[in-house]
Design an enzyme around this catalytic site. Structure first.
Site, PDB file in Angstrom:
ATOM      1  N   ASP A 103      43.869  51.921  59.435  1.00  0.00           N
ATOM      2  CA  ASP A 103      43.288  50.968  58.498  1.00  0.00           C
ATOM      3  C   ASP A 103      42.418  50.003  59.301  1.00  0.00           C
ATOM      4  O   ASP A 103      42.906  49.337  60.228  1.00  0.00           O
ATOM      5  CB  ASP A 103      44.401  50.223  57.755  1.00  0.00           C
ATOM      6  N   ARG A 155      45.037  30.398  59.980  1.00  0.00           N
ATOM      7  CA  ARG A 155      44.231  31.521  60.462  1.00  0.00           C
ATOM      8  C   ARG A 155      42.738  31.191  60.382  1.00  0.00           C
ATOM      9  O   ARG A 155      42.266  30.672  59.373  1.00  0.00           O
ATOM     10  CB  ARG A 155      44.563  32.726  59.579  1.00  0.00           C
ATOM     11  N   TYR A 202      34.500  43.817  52.010  1.00  0.00           N
ATOM     12  CA  TYR A 202      34.235  42.428  51.604  1.00  0.00           C
ATOM     13  C   TYR A 202      34.629  41.429  52.675  1.00  0.00           C
ATOM     14  O   TYR A 202      34.413  40.245  52.532  1.00  0.00           O
ATOM     15  CB  TYR A 202      34.939  42.086  50.283  1.00  0.00           C
ATOM     16  N   LYS A 203      35.242  41.903  53.771  1.00  0.00           N
ATOM     17  CA  LYS A 203      35.621  41.002  54.859  1.00  0.00           C
ATOM     18  C   LYS A 203      34.426  40.867  55.810  1.00  0.00           C
ATOM     19  O   LYS A 203      33.435  40.240  55.460  1.00  0.00           O
ATOM     20  CB  LYS A 203      36.894  41.518  55.525  1.00  0.00           C
ATOM     21  N   PHE A 242      49.642  45.112  56.619  1.00  0.00           N
ATOM     22  CA  PHE A 242      49.403  44.325  55.406  1.00  0.00           C
ATOM     23  C   PHE A 242      50.267  44.922  54.293  1.00  0.00           C
ATOM     24  O   PHE A 242      50.297  46.144  54.113  1.00  0.00           O
ATOM     25  CB  PHE A 242      47.919  44.412  55.056  1.00  0.00           C
TER      26      PHE A 242
HETATM   27  C1  PLP Z   1      42.487  43.010  53.072  1.00  0.00           C
HETATM   28  C2  PLP Z   1      43.411  44.160  53.227  1.00  0.00           C
HETATM   29  C3  PLP Z   1      43.764  44.971  52.131  1.00  0.00           C
HETATM   30  C4  PLP Z   1      43.273  44.661  50.756  1.00  0.00           C
HETATM   31  O1  PLP Z   1      43.388  45.757  49.883  1.00  0.00           O
HETATM   32  P1  PLP Z   1      42.564  45.757  48.519  1.00  0.00           P
HETATM   33  O2  PLP Z   1      43.066  46.937  47.785  1.00  0.00           O
HETATM   34  O3  PLP Z   1      41.105  45.831  48.861  1.00  0.00           O
HETATM   35  O4  PLP Z   1      42.861  44.479  47.807  1.00  0.00           O
HETATM   36  C5  PLP Z   1      44.560  46.067  52.376  1.00  0.00           C
HETATM   37  N1  PLP Z   1      45.026  46.349  53.626  1.00  0.00           N
HETATM   38  C6  PLP Z   1      44.722  45.582  54.679  1.00  0.00           C
HETATM   39  C7  PLP Z   1      45.240  45.948  56.032  1.00  0.00           C
HETATM   40  C8  PLP Z   1      43.924  44.458  54.527  1.00  0.00           C
HETATM   41  O5  PLP Z   1      43.642  43.677  55.565  1.00  0.00           O
END
Ligand code: PLP
Length: 395
Positions: free
Chosen positions: A182, A354, A207-208, A111
């Site tokens: 992660d 998705r 939050y996911k 990400f």
């Molecule tokens: C959703 C997600 C994030 C989001 O980061 P925030 O700082 O909480 O906005 C970061 N890394 C990955 C791999 C994600 O899937």
């Protein structure tokens, strides 16, 4: 079978919510718990709430509840900040453990914020570090003795492709490097055994799949044998050994508490604490089995009904997280048209539609109903309207 636990969630009438991989739905018990936190704790206790309602202990106490879902021992997980910040903390700590090495390795499926945060840190350090990216399938081969730390997201946010955590971590350790996983799309989605794979660090968001609500804090795990030697780069006062001594010098706190930074988001952690009740009495293996079932049904239904969509996710469930993605050149307007008909998924550039599958509140009949709506939109080109083509800020 204990699933689904639909009655625990507020799901709007007529909606099939296949986006719990981005933002979990509202657990029904949360509004009441939050209202009582606001009235009885903030309202009545004011500043004394930090002690009387034990707000100060929330990040570790609720962190342990998250830890229970990812195979982390008690006292090894703490909540706070956002995942981007936790990436920074983990990478900073990891490279300091290998001062002779200058490479941080990640992959092109990660990400972007993870890559941006790592790169930003390395640039600030000006110590000759580089962020090296491999293609996801080439990661194993790129792990060598130049690498200080490997930072990977287990489940690819676009395709759902799953990395083999145990095998990669073993390779990372065999070359003397440090591992950071992660778990953004893993916690609450697939079984994770942090203790078993022996990774040094893990981070993720709540939050996911954990349904903590928009803005819910992230978590960080540090392997217990390392925590007393890890130096927190973000040396905030609440990670200090004695925040209320107000010393001019920083001394890291005991154990995982040192990875705290500043004042915790008490309302958000209260919501998350309540949301985590949905997992009581459930095993991740049960969730995983059900999730595979839902994803398999979805793939077979959509492929039969919509020959113009091509599967972007791995076909073998063992290589896939709890989401299914399809390529479609008109994916953006198509997703908008599908959403307009009550099936909520999302779009990821350039052409990915998705859909996330969350057995807590999605069942087989939802999957079939969703596939019928997708069929109608795709096969009858119902997406081909100007109103579906203007891009919103969040896709
Ligand atoms: C959703 C997600 C994030 C989001 O980061 P925030 O700082 O909480 O906005 C970061 N890394 C990955 C791999 C994600 O899937």
């Amino acid at each position: 079978m204990n699933l689904p636990r639909k009655e625990l969630f507020h799901l709007p009438d007529g909606m099939i919510y296949l986006d719990g991989n981005s933002l979990g739905p509202l657990p029904r018990a949360v509004p009441e718990r939050l209202a009582s936190m606001l009235q009885d704790e903030w309202g009545e206790l004011l500043i004394t709430g930090w002690n009387k309602a034990d707000w100060m202990a929330q990040p570790s106490r609720v962190g342990d509840r998250v830890g229970g879902l990812i195979g982390a021992p008690t006292g090894s997980v703490v909540l706070g900040d956002t995942l981007s910040v936790k990436v920074y903390q983990a990478v900073a700590a990891a490279i300091e453990m290998r001062p002779d090495r200058k490479v941080v390795l990640s992959d092109t499926g990660n990400f972007p914020t993870d890559l941006y945060m790592a790169d930003g840190l390395l640039k600030t350090l000006k110590a000759g570090h580089v962020l090296k990216l491999a293609e996801p399938q080439d990661v194993m081969d790129a792990i060598d003795e130049t690498v200080a730390a490997v930072m990977l997201t287990q489940v690819d946010y676009r395709t759902g492709r799953l990395h083999d955590m145990a095998a990669i971590t073993e390779k990372v350790h065999s070359v003397g490097a440090v591992m950071i996983w992660d778990l953004a799309h893993s916690a609450g989605a697939v079984p994770v055994d942090l203790e078993g794979i022996n990774t040094e660090f893990a981070i993720g968001c709540t939050y996911k799949y954990l349904n903590g609500g928009p803005g819910a804090p992230a978590f960080i795990y540090v392997r217990p044998d390392l925590i007393e030697t890890v130096r927190p780069a973000l040396a905030g006062w609440l990670g200090h050994e004695a925040p209320f001594a107000f010393d001019l010098d920083y001394r890291p706190g005991k154990g995982i508490e040192r990875m705290r930074v500043g004042t915790p988001p008490v309302m958000q952690i209260t919501a998350l604490d309540t949301a985590l009740d949905a997992w009581d009495g459930l095993g991740m293996d049960e969730i995983r089995a059900e999730s595979i079932q839902l994803c398999e049904t979805f793939i077979s239904e959509v492929e039969q009904r919509c020959p113009t969509l091509t599967l972007a996710s791995p076909r073998d469930p063992a290589d896939r997280g709890s989401q299914v993605s399809f390529h479609f050149e008109n994916g953006y307007p198509a997703m908008q048209a599908i959403i307009a008909r009550g099936v909520i998924g999302d779009f990821r550039a350039p052409d990915i539609m998705r859909f996330g599958f969350t057995p807590l509140y999605i069942d087989e009949s939802d999957v079939i109903e969703a596939a019928k709506i997708i069929e109608d939109v795709i096969n009858n080109a119902l997406w081909d309207l100007p109103e579906y083509k203007t891009k919103s800020r969040v896709t």
